[in-house]
Structures are given as structure tokens and as C-alpha cells.
Scaffold this motif. Structure first.
Motif, PDB file in Angstrom:
ATOM      1  N   ARG A   1      47.212  46.464  -9.882  1.00  0.00           N
ATOM      2  CA  ARG A   1      45.797  46.822  -9.898  1.00  0.00           C
ATOM      3  C   ARG A   1      45.034  46.053 -10.965  1.00  0.00           C
ATOM      4  N   LEU A   2      45.689  45.883 -12.118  1.00  0.00           N
ATOM      5  CA  LEU A   2      45.001  45.164 -13.188  1.00  0.00           C
ATOM      6  C   LEU A   2      44.758  43.705 -12.786  1.00  0.00           C
ATOM      7  N   VAL A   3      45.787  43.089 -12.247  1.00  0.00           N
ATOM      8  CA  VAL A   3      45.638  41.691 -11.851  1.00  0.00           C
ATOM      9  C   VAL A   3      44.616  41.571 -10.728  1.00  0.00           C
ATOM     10  N   HIS A   4      44.627  42.567  -9.886  1.00  0.00           N
ATOM     11  CA  HIS A   4      43.664  42.567  -8.789  1.00  0.00           C
ATOM     12  C   HIS A   4      42.231  42.588  -9.327  1.00  0.00           C
ATOM     13  N   ALA A   5      42.024  43.448 -10.306  1.00  0.00           N
ATOM     14  CA  ALA A   5      40.684  43.532 -10.896  1.00  0.00           C
ATOM     15  C   ALA A   5      40.303  42.180 -11.491  1.00  0.00           C
TER      16      ALA A   5
ATOM     17  N   ALA B   1      51.496  52.328 -19.116  1.00  0.00           N
ATOM     18  CA  ALA B   1      50.897  51.214 -18.370  1.00  0.00           C
ATOM     19  C   ALA B   1      49.794  51.695 -17.431  1.00  0.00           C
ATOM     20  N   GLU B   2      50.075  52.816 -16.784  1.00  0.00           N
ATOM     21  CA  GLU B   2      49.128  53.327 -15.798  1.00  0.00           C
ATOM     22  C   GLU B   2      47.743  53.503 -16.424  1.00  0.00           C
ATOM     23  N   GLU B   3      47.775  54.133 -17.591  1.00  0.00           N
ATOM     24  CA  GLU B   3      46.513  54.430 -18.266  1.00  0.00           C
ATOM     25  C   GLU B   3      45.830  53.141 -18.723  1.00  0.00           C
ATOM     26  N   THR B   4      46.628  52.280 -19.380  1.00  0.00           N
ATOM     27  CA  THR B   4      46.085  51.020 -19.870  1.00  0.00           C
ATOM     28  C   THR B   4      45.476  50.234 -18.721  1.00  0.00           C
ATOM     29  N   SER B   5      46.222  50.206 -17.627  1.00  0.00           N
ATOM     30  CA  SER B   5      45.765  49.436 -16.478  1.00  0.00           C
ATOM     31  C   SER B   5      44.425  49.966 -15.987  1.00  0.00           C
ATOM     32  N   ALA B   6      44.352  51.301 -15.864  1.00  0.00           N
ATOM     33  CA  ALA B   6      43.112  51.885 -15.349  1.00  0.00           C
ATOM     34  C   ALA B   6      41.952  51.527 -16.272  1.00  0.00           C
ATOM     35  N   GLY B   7      42.196  51.652 -17.587  1.00  0.00           N
ATOM     36  CA  GLY B   7      41.139  51.366 -18.546  1.00  0.00           C
ATOM     37  C   GLY B   7      40.673  49.918 -18.457  1.00  0.00           C
ATOM     38  N   LEU B   8      41.650  49.020 -18.503  1.00  0.00           N
ATOM     39  CA  LEU B   8      41.302  47.598 -18.508  1.00  0.00           C
ATOM     40  C   LEU B   8      40.675  47.173 -17.182  1.00  0.00           C
ATOM     41  N   ALA B   9      41.282  47.661 -16.105  1.00  0.00           N
ATOM     42  CA  ALA B   9      40.747  47.294 -14.798  1.00  0.00           C
ATOM     43  C   ALA B   9      39.306  47.783 -14.676  1.00  0.00           C
ATOM     44  N   GLY B  10      39.080  49.000 -15.206  1.00  0.00           N
ATOM     45  CA  GLY B  10      37.727  49.547 -15.172  1.00  0.00           C
ATOM     46  C   GLY B  10      36.759  48.661 -15.947  1.00  0.00           C
TER      47      GLY B  10
END
Lengths: 791, 112
Positions: free
Chosen positions: A60-64, A111-120
Motif C-alpha cells: 500500500r505504501l509503495v502504491h501510494a 508496519a501497518e500503522e506506519t504504512s497507513a500514516g505515510l501513505a496518507g
């Protein structure tokens, strides 16, 4: 570990590295379409590959990141340094996750949380899109896309390729009706991968298998197979043909990295998929299929015990097919072929007949295909590109042969070479023995001749193997642009990084070990060396500082230099600091020379920064540099001019395999001294040796060189007083300090394979290791730095 | 170990990568009577596929993975009767390959 995951890890690391280089380059040339596309591709590839594993957070992060990059590519978003920082943060997280995948095969829990934050936050950038129409390079992208579309349009309208007639009936039937009201959604794809594609990490088979909506596929070779002995497994000569229930766009998107290797044709299943014709035709189709199956069956190699049964059943099937077709005349031939086949124990006669019948059937089949609107021309179309590829393939001189070899194999080879060198060194001793003990002078001479030959070959072999292990230092350098950028931003300094001689090659281990010390050195230069822009301007220097990474090869050494044009180091401050930290005794504080004082920065626990910053100055670091340099048998040197800058130079061996030492004799023992420490060998008359209190010293070229009697230090039997007329003195340099070692005799210099001490001996730090001499004796090699505290 | 070499059988398992291609080729070159067992193989790199196709090595066990099996059966059993060359086209393909490509398409597309 799952090999696919291992592959993903290495690939992702490379791509992340590429991506960060891309961002750095983009800061220099904003809006460069090519770099942007590269970045986008890197993100996209990671995203695509990550889909195979249970690592949604990463995906998800890379996708963002990919989405935002797309907006940048479209010219809707500008990449400001702050935004680049955000990207870098994302890249770092992904890098960490990849590390964690390697270590634990899963992502860290947070990771899940970090990813959501960064992707956001990344996606948040999308709302900032200025909506401007693309300008400058953005337009170039748009144009390029336009061109592509224009170029592909006529291809789409071309008739479907002839090979789709091979697609089995049931696949056609399945495709029939897929189209729905939106028209056809089936495509025929011919994918001819590049011959060199294996070297770029492609797996065309994988790409083909995963084509969206794939319904049917076949792989074939573009040229007849050579005999197995001549096959080049790394030259791709495959071609894939597939039929997929997908739109042209979807398939093009899937194959976009190999767009020029793919032909996509829209096909209309209604035109070829509908069960057309009379019932007889269909019976004919079935007969064709059955015959084909028999041909395959007969061609396959069968175990002798079941082969007869196979022949029997094939013959029976063929008989009923012939009966169905009402072709009685062939039945007689079938019986003949059956007998012949059983007699020979091979399916060949039956297969021949089946092929014959088949071709006759297909002949009429082919005639039907000629009907208008049914089939496109059955002439195989060959594009100019395909033809030229075949021509290229045919010329044997163009093979690029690159082997990927496991490092352990090369290491094993290196070890063997080492043993060969040692074994070879035994020959001169043998020659001497032949002459002195057995009194056969001719034999001795011949042994010497042979030794010369073997020596030459061994040396060449050694050179060749070392060459294999050589990699350019750019491997170690490549991470620094990013490091310098980040740190200088954090420290509020302006710094330009200049890299020179990245193509210089050195042993793989040396280059790998180089990274960590270089990080410390560069950090140190940035933090302590380069001044803030104001300070620089006040000092009359350009506000942008410069850090230069330079690699130069000098004989069998490679020099790696980190040069900054910062404030330089103050030897007095260094001395005072070292004294305060207890690194320097009061006595030494008075005597230590300025150049020598500069080396204090490598002492463990030394930090000159007044405040510990988060960049460097934690008191660890530079001593790690010296530890590494020692480990690989190199030396490190510091030069600094106040206000002008500092140059730290590491001189490392090109290869760690062979060490050159000088053999000296002390108290009847032979010892090796690493040649890189040796400054000179001199014979000093006894009366020139001065005594300063209880220390001996000698003046050489106006320098006072302290003497050290190895006999005494090593506690060997021998004359420890120096009663002879002159003394043999080996002047060595240890961290910039000179020291004279008094020995009994000098011997020749030899190349040795240094083996570290093991087991109980590992505690004897005084010795760097051992080596086997040609006559079988073991040579102890001194570790000079450890010698100093023993004085 | 994705490829295990037994006396006369090379066993390919899981995802076999490009690195195996040369080893496999050399192994096969030295053993003209060898076979390959693909039972547990889920994917093999195109370079390996090429080696299998070029050497015409008999397959002692076909992959359990139906998607892969469909591809391999066509690629590995038809080339030997293709004396007339691949470009001849048209004459191959049997009932086996018709075992529907459905499963392959169901493997999920990596292109999100």
C-alpha cells in the motif's frame, strides 16, 4: 527462505537504491521525464512483486508513492524538497521492511500503522495538485504518450495473427460471448522476449503466465534447438503466444516494460470462436484433435514395458477415427503400420501415418479457412524486427557471456590458488636440497627452470582469480549522494558531493568493508568539517561546501580519500581533548607532533564535537574506521589545514588474498613484518645510538627515531644489548609514528597468504597471523600496532 | 534447494530460478538418459524452460500445479515431433493442453 522472497528482497533493494538516486537526480534536473519514468517504474515493480507476499502494508505504501509519482509525471504536482523528503522517508521505511523481511520473513508489527500514516501523507500531496496543465518536460511526457498511442493504433487494426487457428476449440468457445455488448475483449499476444532479457532479471515465462485474463498459451522456440552441448542457457530464444480475455489496454499495461517485444492483436472470438460449419465439419475437427493427440502420444518416449500397450491403443484410436471419417482405404495402411510399429518397438510408423492423414485433413481444413471473413491470411507475418533478431541470433560472434557465480566458488578457487603458491614456493628449497644434499647440480637447475614456469603460471592464475573478484568502488560510493543530501539538510549546511574514480576496482570484500568506514568519515566531514553557510561566507569561502570522495589505484593499493573544504582540524584542540579524555598521557601531550595528533581522532572514545549531535560525535565511529582498515591490512592517514579542510586517506590493498611481508630474523626466529608498515631498512653504527634515559633512539635524516629491540620485547634468546658494531634497524610507521625495530638480519620479502590465528592463539594480539613458507615452516607475522603498548 | 540432483533424475521443486539453468544444463548434458521430476514445481524460470525444451529431457512426473502443467505439457511433449520446425505451426496441440487455462488465470495478477 522462499526463493521468490529472496529474489524480491534483492530486487527491491536495487530498486530502492535506484529510486533514491532518481530523486537525487531529480533535484538537480527537476521534471526530467526519463528519471520520473524510471522512478515510477521502480515503485511500480516493487508494488507488483510485493503482491506475491503477505505484505500489504508495504504494497500500500509503495502504491501510494506510485500514485503520487504519476501525478508528478503528469505535471500536476511539483516535487519540492519537502515532498522529496517524504518520499525518502517512505523509501527508508520500505528499505527497513525489506531488511525485516530478510531477517524474519515478515514485516515489523508496527508496519501497518506506519504504512497507513505515510501513505496518507503521500496521498495528501495529491490534494495539493495545482491542476496546472503540464509544462516543459511534462509536455514531453504527454507527447511521448501520444506518439505511442498513435504508433500502436494501426497495429491494432491489423488482422489477427495466423497462429490463433491453433487455439483449441473449447478455448474459442469459452471466449465466445466474453465480449458482451462492449464488443470483443479478447486479444492475441505474441511475446518475443529480448535475447538478453535473462540478464536484466526478466522471467518472460512468468510474465506470460501471469498475463491478465489468460485463457491459452504456448511457448515455442524462435530457432531450431542446437545440440544440448551448444545451447546457451542464458540467451532467450523463446516466443510466447497467448490468448487472453482482456482488453488491448490491459494487456499492453501488463507488458509495458517489454512493449517493443510484444504484439497485441484484438481478436473477435465471434469470428473464429463460434462453432461454425456443418456437423461433418465438427466431426472433422474432432478427428484432427484426436489425431494430434495420438501423434504426441507416439512421439513421447515410453518405457519399453508399456510401449507396446501405448502403440496398441494409439492404433485402435486411429482405426476408429478412420472409420468415423468413412475413410476405409486407410485402414489397410493402418494395419501395416501397426505391425511395423510392433516389430520395431517404436511408434514411428504409426506416427508417420497419423501425420500424413492429419495433413490431408488439414489441407481441406485450410481450404475452408480461406473463406472470407473467417481467417486472416495464414501466411506467417514476420516483422522486420523479428527477422533482424533471427539474423542476430544466427551470427555466433555476438554472444555476451556473463556468468553469475556464487562467491564461495570464487573463494574456493582463491584458496586453491593460495595453496598452489605455497606449494610452488617449495620448489626452490627442493632445488637447493638436490644440489647440496644429493649433489645433483643438473637436477637442481632443472627444478629451478620448472619453478620459473610454474611460478609464472601461478602468478597469472592468481591475477586472473583476483580479477574475477574485482568490483568497482562505485558500489560503495553510490549511497553517499543520498546520505550527504539528507544530512546536509538536517544540519542546515549546503554541501556538494563530488565523486571521482568510482570505476576504480578493488576486491569485493574490500569494497564491501569500505562502506561503513566511509559513512563515518563522510558524516564526520559533514558534521565537523563543513561550516554553516554563514560561517563559510564570513571566512570568504563559497557558501556551498564540498565533500570529495576519491578513489585512485596506486600499484597494488587503492586509495580512498574523503576530502572536505571545511574548517580543518586543530591539532592543539585535539591534543587537549585527548588529554582530557585520558587517551593521551601528560608526557605524550608535550611531545606529540601535530601530524601525529591528527591521528588521535581514530582513538576509541574520542569525539571533538562540543556537543553530541545526532549526526556524529557519539564517540564511536572513527575508531571503527581504523579497525576496518587494519582488518583488511590497509593504513589510514590524515592531513588537515586549519581553515582549508581535511583529507583522510585510506590506503587499502586491492586484494586481501595475498599479503606482502618482509622476513626478518630475530634471536634465531623468523618473523614477518607487513610491507606497508615499513619505511626503510638501515644499518646504524652502534655508536650512533643515543640513550635518552632508558630509551634508545637514533637520529635519521634529522628525525629522532626511537628504537625498540625486538629480542627484548618478544623475550627471545639473543643479544639484547647491542654489542656488535652496527645494528640492523627496520624503520616502521605506525599511525604516523616512526619506530625503529632492531633485528638481527633482514631477509627477502615474500608474498604470503595470511591466515588469522585461531583457537587459543587468537588471543595473541601481538601477531596478525601466520603463513606457511615454501619450506614448510610457519611464519608468524607481527601486528605492529599491538607492539607499541609493549614498549 | 529448488533443484535436487539424484542419480538419473533432477527434481525441480517450488520456484526454480534462473541461477539453476546452467547447472541443470550441464547436468543433463552429462546424463543423456536422465529425466526430470517436476511434481512439486510451481514455477520455473524461462531459462530453465528453455533448457528442458532444448534438451528434450523426458519428464518423469508432471507438475501438480495445473497452470504450469498445461504450459509444460505442450512445450515439452510437442517439440520432438516438430521435425518440421516450430514455425510450421498448426499441427500441434492436443487434448491435454485443453485442460483449460482457467487455473492459470486464477493465480492472481501481480499488476495491481
Amino acid at each position: 527462505m522462499n526463493p521468490l522472497l529472496a529474489e524480491f528482497i534483492t530486487e527491491s533493494r536495487d530498486l530502492l537504491e535506484q529510486a533514491s538516486q532518481g530523486f537525487l537526480a531529480l533535484e538537480k534536473t527537476p521534471g526530467d521525464a526519463e528519471i520520473l519514468n524510471g522512478l515510477f517504474r521502480a515503485m511500480h515493480t516493487i508494488k507488483g512483486a510485493s503482491g506475491f507476499f503477505e505484505i500489504g502494508a508495504l504494497t500500500r505504501l509503495v502504491h501510494a508513492a506510485e500514485d503520487v509519482l504519476d501525478a508528478v509525471r503528469q505535471g500536476e504536482l511539483e516535487l519540492t524538497p519537502d515532498r522529496v523528503d517524504l518520499f525518502f522517508e517512505a523509501l527508508d521505511r520500505v528499505g527497513e521492511w525489506v531488511d525485516s523481511l530478510e531477517a524474519e520473513e515478515r514485516l515489523p508489527p508496527e508496519a501497518e500503522e506506519t504504512s497507513a500514516g505515510l501513505a496518507g501523507r503521500l496521498r495528501g500531496l495529491l490534494s495539493e495538485t495545482n491542476g496546472r496543465r503540464p509544462t516543459g518536460s511534462g509536455e514531453a511526457v504527454a507527447e511521448k504518450r501520444g506518439d505511442e498511442d498513435a504508433g500502436s493504433a494501426p497495429r491494432m487494426s491489423e488482422p489477427a495473427p495466423s497462429w490463433i487457428v491453433e487455439v483449441p476449440e473449447d478455448v474459442r468457445r469459452e471466449l465466445y460471448g466474453v465480449g458482451g455488448e462492449g464488443g470483443s475483449r479478447a486479444v492475441a499476444v505474441t511475446y518475443t522476449p529480448d535475447e538478453q532479457c535473462f540478464f536484466t532479471g526478466d522471467d518472460p515465462f512468468h510474465t506470460a503466465r501471469q498475463t491478465p485474463g489468460i485463457r491459452w498459451g504456448r511457448v515455442e522456440t524462435r530457432e531450431p534447438w542446437p545440440p544440448a552441448e551448444e545451447l546457451d542457457p542464458y540467451r532467450c530464444v523463446l516466443r510466447f503466444r497467448l490468448v487472453a480475455a482482456a482488453s488491448v489496454e490491459e494487456v499492453r499495461e501488463w507488458f509495458r516494460y517489454v512493449a517493443e517485444q510484444v504484439e497485441v492483436h484484438e481478436i473477435v472470438p465471434e469470428k473464429w470462436g463460434a462453432p461454425v460449419g456443418t456437423p461433418e465439419d465438427r466431426a472433422l475437427g474432432a478427428a484432427v484433435e484426436i489425431l494430434r493427440a495420438q501423434i504426441e502420444l507416439l512421439a513421447a518416449p515410453w518405457d519399453p514395458d508399456i510401449r507396446l500397450g501405448v502403440l496398441e491403443s494409439a492404433a485402435a484410436v486411429m482405426e476408429s477415427v478412420l472409420a468415423d471419417l468413412g475413410n476405409g482405404s486407410e485402414v489397410g495402411r493402418l494395419a501395416e503400420a501397426r505391425v511395423a510399429a510392433q516389430g520395431q518397438g517404436s511408434g514411428e510408423p504409426l506416427r508417420g501415418l497419423a501425420l500424413e492423414i492429419l495433413s490431408r485433413l488439414l489441407g481441406s481444413d485450410g481450404a475452408r479457412q480461406g473463406e472470407p471473413g473467417e481467417w486472416p491470411s495464414s501466411q506467417p507475418r514476420e516483422t522486420a524486427r523479428e527477422r533482424s533478431q533471427q539474423e542476430n541470433g544466427a551470427s555466433p560472434g555476438q554472444k555476451i557471456r556473463v556468468l553469475k557465480v556464487d562467491q564461495t566458488r570464487v573463494d574456493a578457487l582463491m584458496d586453491l590458488v593460495g595453496e598452489l603458491v605455497v606449494a610452488k614456493n617449495a620448489l626452490p628449497f627442493l632445488a637447493r636440497k638436490a644440489e647440496e644434499v644429493f649433489k645433483v647440480r643438473d637436477l637442481a637447475r632443472e627444478i629451478k627452470n620448472q619453478h620459473a614456469v610454474i611460478n609464472r603460471i601461478a602468478e597469472e592464475l592468481q591475477g586472473a582469480v583476483m580479477q574475477v573478484r574485482m568490483v568497482p568502488v562505485s558500489h560503495a560510493f553510490q549511497r553517499f549522494p543520498r546520505l550527504v543530501r539528507d544530512l546536509s539538510r538536517r544540519l542546515g549546511k549546503r554541501v556538494q558531493l563530488v565523486m571521482e574514480g568510482e570505476e576504480t576496482e578493488a576486491d569485493k570484500n574490500v569494497v564491501e568493508d569500505l562502506v561503513e568506514p566511509l559513512v563515518h568519515l563522510v558524516r564526520n566531514s559533514l558534521d565537523h568539517g563543513i561550516e554553516s553557510p554563514e560561517e563559510r561566507e564570513a571566512a570568504g569561502k563559497p557558501s556551498e561546501g564540498e565533500i570529495r570522495l576519491r578513489a585512485v589505484q596506486l600499484d597494488d593499493r587503492v586509495w580512498i580519500e574523503v576530502i572536505d573544504d571545511g574548517r580543518g582540524m586543530d591539532p592543539k584542540a585535539l591534543k587537549r581533548k585527548a588529554y582530557e579524555k585520558g587517551i593521551l598521557s601528560e608526557e605524550r601531550l608535550e611531545t606529540i607532533a601535530d601530524e601525529e595528533a591528527l591521528h588521535l581522532i581514530f582513538a576509541p572514545g574520542f569525539s571533538t564535537a562540543e556537543q553530541v549531535s545526532d549526526v556524529s560525535g557519539r564517540g564511536v565511529g572513527l575508531d571503527a574506521v581504523r579497525a576496518m582498515v587494519d582488518r583488511v591490512g590497509g593504513s589510514v592517514n590524515v592531513e588537515s589545514t586549519m581553515g582549508r579542510g581535511t583529507c583522510i586517506r585510506m590506503a587499502l590493498p586491492l586484494s586481501m588474498a595475498v599479503t606482502r611481508v618482509m622476513i626478518v630474523e630475530v634471536g634465531g626466529e623468523t618473523l614477518g613484518v607487513p610491507i606497508e608498515n615499513i619505511v626503510e631498512t638501515v644499518r646504524v653504527p652502534t655508536d650512533e645510538i643515543h640513550r635518552i634515559k632508558c630509551h634508545e633512539a637514533v637520529v635519521l635524516r634529522d628525525r629522532l627515531v626511537p628504537l625498540c629491540r625486538l629480542v627484548r620485547i618478544l623475550d627471545l634468546d639473543g643479544d639484547a644489548t647491542g654489542s656488535g658494531e652496527e645494528e640492523a634497524v627496520l624503520v616502521v610507521s605506525i599511525d604516523g609514528r616512526e619506530l625503529g625495530l632492531v633485528v638481527d638480519r633482514f631477509h627477502e620479502g615474500v608474498d604470503i597468504i595470511l591466515k588469522p590465528l585461531e583457537g587459543i592463539m587468537a588471543g595473541f594480539r601481538l601477531y596478525a597471523g601466520t603463513a606457511l613458507l615454501g619450506d614448510g615452516r610457519v611464519l608468524l607475522v607481527l601486528n605492529l600496532r599491538e607492539l607499541v603498548p609493549c614498549l | 534447494m529448488p533443484v535436487t540432483y539424484k542419480k538419473t533424475v533432477a527434481v525441480l521443486e517450488g520456484v526454480c530460478t534462473v541461477e539453476e539453468a546452467e547447472d541443470l544444463l550441464i547436468w543433463l548434458q552429462n546424463r543423456p538418459r536422465a529425466k526430470v521430476n517436476l511434481k512439486r514445481c510451481t514455477h520455473l524460470h524461462a531459462a530453465l524452460l528453455q533448457v528442458l525444451m532444448a534438451t528434450g529431457v523426458p519428464v518423469s512426473a508432471w507438475p501438480e500445479d495445473p497452470g504450469l502443467r498445461v504450459w509444460l505439457e505442450v512445450a515439452l511433449s510437442s517439440h520432438r515431433c516438430a521435425g518440421q520446425g516450430w514455425e510450421g505451426g498448426g499441427q500441434r496441440g492436443g487434448p491435454k493442453k485443453r485442460a483449460a487455462m482457467g487455473p492459470a488465470s486464477g493465480e492472481g495478477s501481480a499488476s495491481v
